[in-house]
Write a protein that holds these residues in place. Structure first.
Motif, PDB file in Angstrom:
ATOM      1  N   ALA A 186      -5.199  -1.594   3.243  1.00 17.37           N
ATOM      2  CA  ALA A 186      -4.741  -0.965   4.475  1.00 17.37           C
ATOM      3  C   ALA A 186      -3.680  -1.783   5.191  1.00 17.37           C
ATOM      4  O   ALA A 186      -3.825  -2.210   6.327  1.00 17.37           O
ATOM      5  CB  ALA A 186      -5.905  -0.760   5.454  1.00 17.37           C
ATOM      6  N   ARG A 187      -2.496  -2.006   4.388  1.00 21.74           N
ATOM      7  CA  ARG A 187      -1.447  -2.780   5.042  1.00 21.74           C
ATOM      8  C   ARG A 187      -0.102  -2.221   4.633  1.00 21.74           C
ATOM      9  O   ARG A 187       0.003  -1.311   3.810  1.00 21.74           O
ATOM     10  CB  ARG A 187      -1.549  -4.268   4.681  1.00 21.74           C
ATOM     11  N   ASN A 188       0.992  -2.757   5.149  1.00 26.86           N
ATOM     12  CA  ASN A 188       2.329  -2.261   4.907  1.00 26.86           C
ATOM     13  C   ASN A 188       2.626  -2.214   3.429  1.00 26.86           C
ATOM     14  O   ASN A 188       2.489  -3.218   2.739  1.00 26.86           O
ATOM     15  CB  ASN A 188       3.325  -3.177   5.636  1.00 26.86           C
ATOM     16  N   GLY A 189       3.055  -1.062   2.939  1.00 32.45           N
ATOM     17  CA  GLY A 189       3.315  -0.931   1.521  1.00 32.45           C
ATOM     18  C   GLY A 189       4.729  -1.254   1.116  1.00 32.45           C
ATOM     19  O   GLY A 189       5.088  -1.102  -0.040  1.00 32.45           O
ATOM     20  N   ALA A 190       5.592  -1.665   2.008  1.00 29.38           N
ATOM     21  CA  ALA A 190       6.968  -1.957   1.644  1.00 29.38           C
ATOM     22  C   ALA A 190       7.048  -3.228   0.802  1.00 29.38           C
ATOM     23  O   ALA A 190       6.340  -4.186   1.045  1.00 29.38           O
ATOM     24  CB  ALA A 190       7.826  -2.126   2.894  1.00 29.38           C
ATOM     25  N   ILE A 191       7.922  -3.236  -0.196  1.00 31.98           N
ATOM     26  CA  ILE A 191       8.174  -4.441  -0.968  1.00 31.98           C
ATOM     27  C   ILE A 191       9.116  -5.313  -0.152  1.00 31.98           C
ATOM     28  O   ILE A 191      10.184  -4.885   0.256  1.00 31.98           O
ATOM     29  CB  ILE A 191       8.831  -4.094  -2.321  1.00 31.98           C
ATOM     30  N   ARG A 192       8.694  -6.559   0.073  1.00 27.23           N
ATOM     31  CA  ARG A 192       9.522  -7.479   0.831  1.00 27.23           C
ATOM     32  C   ARG A 192       9.707  -8.751   0.024  1.00 27.23           C
ATOM     33  O   ARG A 192       8.761  -9.296  -0.530  1.00 27.23           O
ATOM     34  CB  ARG A 192       8.882  -7.793   2.182  1.00 27.23           C
ATOM     35  N   GLU A 193      10.909  -9.259  -0.021  1.00 28.02           N
ATOM     36  CA  GLU A 193      11.192 -10.420  -0.836  1.00 28.02           C
ATOM     37  C   GLU A 193      10.722 -11.718  -0.196  1.00 28.02           C
ATOM     38  O   GLU A 193      10.438 -12.685  -0.878  1.00 28.02           O
ATOM     39  CB  GLU A 193      12.699 -10.509  -1.108  1.00 28.02           C
ATOM     40  N   ASN A 194      10.633 -11.752   1.105  1.00 27.35           N
ATOM     41  CA  ASN A 194      10.337 -13.007   1.787  1.00 27.35           C
ATOM     42  C   ASN A 194       9.135 -12.913   2.708  1.00 27.35           C
ATOM     43  O   ASN A 194       9.104 -13.521   3.771  1.00 27.35           O
ATOM     44  CB  ASN A 194      11.563 -13.456   2.598  1.00 27.35           C
ATOM     45  N   GLY A 195       8.120 -12.118   2.321  1.00 25.17           N
ATOM     46  CA  GLY A 195       6.912 -12.021   3.133  1.00 25.17           C
ATOM     47  C   GLY A 195       6.126 -13.312   3.102  1.00 25.17           C
ATOM     48  O   GLY A 195       6.289 -14.148   2.213  1.00 25.17           O
ATOM     49  N   LYS A 196       5.258 -13.518   4.086  1.00 28.01           N
ATOM     50  CA  LYS A 196       4.437 -14.718   4.156  1.00 28.01           C
ATOM     51  C   LYS A 196       2.968 -14.336   4.054  1.00 28.01           C
ATOM     52  O   LYS A 196       2.543 -13.325   4.565  1.00 28.01           O
ATOM     53  CB  LYS A 196       4.699 -15.479   5.458  1.00 28.01           C
ATOM     54  N   LEU A 197       2.195 -15.184   3.415  1.00 35.48           N
ATOM     55  CA  LEU A 197       0.769 -14.968   3.275  1.00 35.48           C
ATOM     56  C   LEU A 197       0.018 -15.822   4.260  1.00 35.48           C
ATOM     57  O   LEU A 197       0.427 -16.942   4.573  1.00 35.48           O
ATOM     58  CB  LEU A 197       0.312 -15.329   1.859  1.00 35.48           C
ATOM     59  N   GLY A 198      -1.122 -15.305   4.735  1.00 36.20           N
ATOM     60  CA  GLY A 198      -1.980 -16.098   5.601  1.00 36.20           C
ATOM     61  C   GLY A 198      -2.764 -17.116   4.803  1.00 36.20           C
ATOM     62  O   GLY A 198      -2.737 -17.136   3.569  1.00 36.20           O
ATOM     63  N   ASP A 199      -3.518 -17.973   5.499  1.00 38.31           N
ATOM     64  CA  ASP A 199      -4.278 -19.013   4.826  1.00 38.31           C
ATOM     65  C   ASP A 199      -5.284 -18.438   3.839  1.00 38.31           C
ATOM     66  O   ASP A 199      -5.501 -18.964   2.759  1.00 38.31           O
ATOM     67  CB  ASP A 199      -5.017 -19.880   5.864  1.00 38.31           C
ATOM     68  N   HIS A 200      -5.922 -17.319   4.229  1.00 37.64           N
ATOM     69  CA  HIS A 200      -6.929 -16.701   3.357  1.00 37.64           C
ATOM     70  C   HIS A 200      -6.294 -16.281   2.043  1.00 37.64           C
ATOM     71  O   HIS A 200      -6.819 -16.563   0.961  1.00 37.64           O
ATOM     72  CB  HIS A 200      -7.539 -15.499   4.065  1.00 37.64           C
ATOM     73  N   PHE A 239     -13.953   1.467  -6.555  1.00 37.32           N
ATOM     74  CA  PHE A 239     -12.621   0.937  -6.272  1.00 37.32           C
ATOM     75  C   PHE A 239     -11.824   1.908  -5.408  1.00 37.32           C
ATOM     76  O   PHE A 239     -11.797   3.110  -5.677  1.00 37.32           O
ATOM     77  CB  PHE A 239     -11.850   0.700  -7.571  1.00 37.32           C
ATOM     78  N   GLY A 240     -11.152   1.370  -4.406  1.00 43.50           N
ATOM     79  CA  GLY A 240     -10.184   2.155  -3.662  1.00 43.50           C
ATOM     80  C   GLY A 240      -8.909   2.323  -4.473  1.00 43.50           C
ATOM     81  O   GLY A 240      -8.716   1.680  -5.514  1.00 43.50           O
ATOM     82  N   LEU A 241      -8.039   3.198  -4.002  1.00 48.52           N
ATOM     83  CA  LEU A 241      -6.766   3.414  -4.681  1.00 48.52           C
ATOM     84  C   LEU A 241      -5.819   2.261  -4.423  1.00 48.52           C
ATOM     85  O   LEU A 241      -5.824   1.638  -3.356  1.00 48.52           O
ATOM     86  CB  LEU A 241      -6.121   4.710  -4.203  1.00 48.52           C
ATOM     87  N   SER A 242      -4.966   2.000  -5.383  1.00 47.71           N
ATOM     88  CA  SER A 242      -3.927   0.985  -5.237  1.00 47.71           C
ATOM     89  C   SER A 242      -2.737   1.580  -4.474  1.00 47.71           C
ATOM     90  O   SER A 242      -2.784   2.725  -4.014  1.00 47.71           O
ATOM     91  CB  SER A 242      -3.505   0.482  -6.612  1.00 47.71           C
ATOM     92  N   ALA A 243      -1.686   0.802  -4.346  1.00 50.19           N
ATOM     93  CA  ALA A 243      -0.494   1.238  -3.608  1.00 50.19           C
ATOM     94  C   ALA A 243       0.331   2.180  -4.484  1.00 50.19           C
ATOM     95  O   ALA A 243       1.323   1.771  -5.107  1.00 50.19           O
ATOM     96  CB  ALA A 243       0.321   0.022  -3.183  1.00 50.19           C
ATOM     97  N   ARG A 259      -3.697   4.923   2.090  1.00 53.17           N
ATOM     98  CA  ARG A 259      -4.483   4.111   3.023  1.00 53.17           C
ATOM     99  C   ARG A 259      -5.498   4.968   3.761  1.00 53.17           C
ATOM    100  O   ARG A 259      -6.640   4.550   3.979  1.00 53.17           O
ATOM    101  CB  ARG A 259      -3.568   3.371   3.993  1.00 53.17           C
ATOM    102  N   SER A 260      -5.100   6.182   4.143  1.00 50.11           N
ATOM    103  CA  SER A 260      -6.028   7.092   4.817  1.00 50.11           C
ATOM    104  C   SER A 260      -7.176   7.463   3.883  1.00 50.11           C
ATOM    105  O   SER A 260      -8.351   7.490   4.290  1.00 50.11           O
ATOM    106  CB  SER A 260      -5.283   8.355   5.264  1.00 50.11           C
ATOM    107  N   TYR A 261      -6.845   7.732   2.627  1.00 45.96           N
ATOM    108  CA  TYR A 261      -7.884   8.052   1.630  1.00 45.96           C
ATOM    109  C   TYR A 261      -8.856   6.889   1.497  1.00 45.96           C
ATOM    110  O   TYR A 261     -10.082   7.083   1.450  1.00 45.96           O
ATOM    111  CB  TYR A 261      -7.228   8.358   0.286  1.00 45.96           C
ATOM    112  N   ASN A 262      -8.336   5.676   1.418  1.00 48.33           N
ATOM    113  CA  ASN A 262      -9.201   4.514   1.227  1.00 48.33           C
ATOM    114  C   ASN A 262     -10.148   4.297   2.401  1.00 48.33           C
ATOM    115  O   ASN A 262     -11.312   3.928   2.215  1.00 48.33           O
ATOM    116  CB  ASN A 262      -8.356   3.263   0.986  1.00 48.33           C
ATOM    117  N   VAL A 263      -9.662   4.524   3.603  1.00 48.87           N
ATOM    118  CA  VAL A 263     -10.531   4.409   4.780  1.00 48.87           C
ATOM    119  C   VAL A 263     -11.656   5.441   4.693  1.00 48.87           C
ATOM    120  O   VAL A 263     -12.833   5.143   4.938  1.00 48.87           O
ATOM    121  CB  VAL A 263      -9.723   4.589   6.075  1.00 48.87           C
TER     122      VAL A 263
END
Length: 410
Positions: free
Chosen positions: A31-45, A262-266, A293-297
């Motif tokens: 349940a997050r942004n599905g856009a492909i981004r070249e320079n995204g950042k990941l959290g600690d988790h 399993f939920g659906l992938s992107a 994302r709506s389906y997965n919820v």
């Protein structure tokens, strides 16, 4: 004839034309942004997850310890098919190279990837279940005591999903086949032995992709598909989930007690969807991912409802979308170089289903650098990452249990 019917006929003729070439050749040999981004950042988790996932071994011999589950019963589509479609009259086959080129022995087996897939990693890894990969139902024979794979390429929750390919085993028929297996188990183990085996076994579901990709989202978005003309996204979601819940209830009535869903992938990030919708090189089709994302919820809510209705069973939800979204946002963290195109195929993004059609495809040298193997299926490396994630992962990747915890839950 209505315009959307004309469009579907034209599209299907072109699509089937490509696949017929392959069949002819074979017969001749979240349940997050599905856009492909070249320079995204990941959290600690996420960073910790990546470190863990990449440390997992590719393959090991069993150390003969006691298995977490006595058997695995797999229900799904091409993401889990270990060879059922080899025995069907269908265009959806993976029986020619380069499918299977990285599988042990280097030969195609009917798995829709370059090598091992989820059921293989789950069964083969000694630190996971430690059982052999469940055999495909259509060729299992008497080899059913440690589980069976009913999954079938192009299958969906709805019987009609995937019909453009030919024969397949939809969810309803997979449940019927399980009933046959249960009868055979009863004959061999007795009623109490069968109840005990099924009550401790893993029931593994990955369904819904074909209901969207080869049914609801069949057209290019500018002309509605037949199902889009009949159902709003919300109505179609409800149709799928009501049918899915009915099949789960039937399996519960036959003794299933530990169920991983399993939920659906992107789906908006698939090379095929981005090709037919003329997507940009660095973004997914967000309108599709929003519906996913709506389906997965809603699917997660159904899992909660099933748990409340059946306290003597244990249900868990596994979030495929979140993992794929994480990979797409920062591919280099997972050792990937390309999350835009398939390793094997043709057309933009290698998004046409021509992988294995002689003289009609390109194929990359190193599939481990790719997210997608072909027009819709992931590479073996992604199955490995996903299996590690769902075996030991935590909320919100696995709700409420990962696969290891599911085995121990009661």
């Amino acid at each position: 004839m209505r315009i959307h019917q004309i469009y579907i006929q034209i599209w299907t003729a072109a699509f089937v034309g490509c696949m017929v070439l392959d069949a002819a050749a074979s017969s001749g040999e979240f349940a997050r942004n599905g856009a492909i981004r070249e320079n995204g950042k990941l959290g600690d988790h996420d960073a910790a997850d990546i470190s863990f996932l990449l440390r997992q071994p590719w393959n090991q011999q069993s150390n003969h310890r006691m298995s977490y589950y006595p058997a695995i019963f797999i229900f799904g589509d091409s993401l889990s098919d270990v060879g059922n479609n080899n025995n069907l009259v269908t265009l959806a086959k993976a029986t020619r190279l380069p499918y299977g080129r990285d599988f042990p022995g280097g030969k195609p087996t009917g798995r829709f990837s370059n090598g091992l897939i989820g059921p293989d990693f789950l069964g083969h890894q000694s630190e996971y279940i430690g059982l052999p990969t469940p055999p495909p139902f259509l060729s299992a024979g008497n080899n059913i005591l440690q589980g069976v794979c009913f999954a079938s390429g192009s299958a969906g929750i709805l019987n009609s999903s995937g019909n453009i390919y030919g024969e397949h085993i939809p969810l309803t028929k997979q449940v019927t086949y399980f009933a046959n297996v249960r009868q055979e188990l009863q004959a061999r183990l007795g009623e109490e032995g069968t109840k005990d085996l099924l009550g401790k076994s893993l029931f593994y579901f990955n369904f819904g992709s074909n209901d969207y990709v080869t049914n609801y989202f069949l057209t290019n978005g500018r002309v509605p598909s037949l199902l889009q003309a009949q159902y709003t996204p919300s109505q179609f979601q409800d149709l799928l989930l009501s049918n899915f819940a009915l099949r789960i209830e039937e399996l519960y009535a036959m003794g299933a007690r530990k169920m991983a869903i399993f939920g659906l992938s992107a789906l908006g990030c698939l090379p095929f969807q981005r090709l037919i919708r003329n997507g940009s090189p660095t973004t997914c089709v967000e309108s599709i991912n929003e519906i996913v994302r709506s389906y997965n919820v809603a699917l997660l809510n159904h899992v909660h409802a099933l748990q409340a209705a059946h306290p003597d069973a244990v249900f868990t939800y596994l979030d495929s979308y979140r993992l794929i979204d994480s990979i797409i946002r920062q591919p280099s963290a997972y050792g990937l170089e390309n999350v835009y195109a398939g390793c094997c195929g043709s057309g933009r993004f290698n998004g046409l289903p021509t992988c294995s059609v002689p003289r009609s495809y390109n194929v990359c040298e190193d599939a481990s650098k790719y997210l997608f193997w072909d027009f819709v299926h992931p590479t073996s490396k992604i199955y490995k990452l996903a299996t590690a994630k769902f075996w030991t992962g935590s909320y919100p990747d696995a709700i409420p249990y990962n696969l290891r915890e599911l085995a121990l839950a009661s």
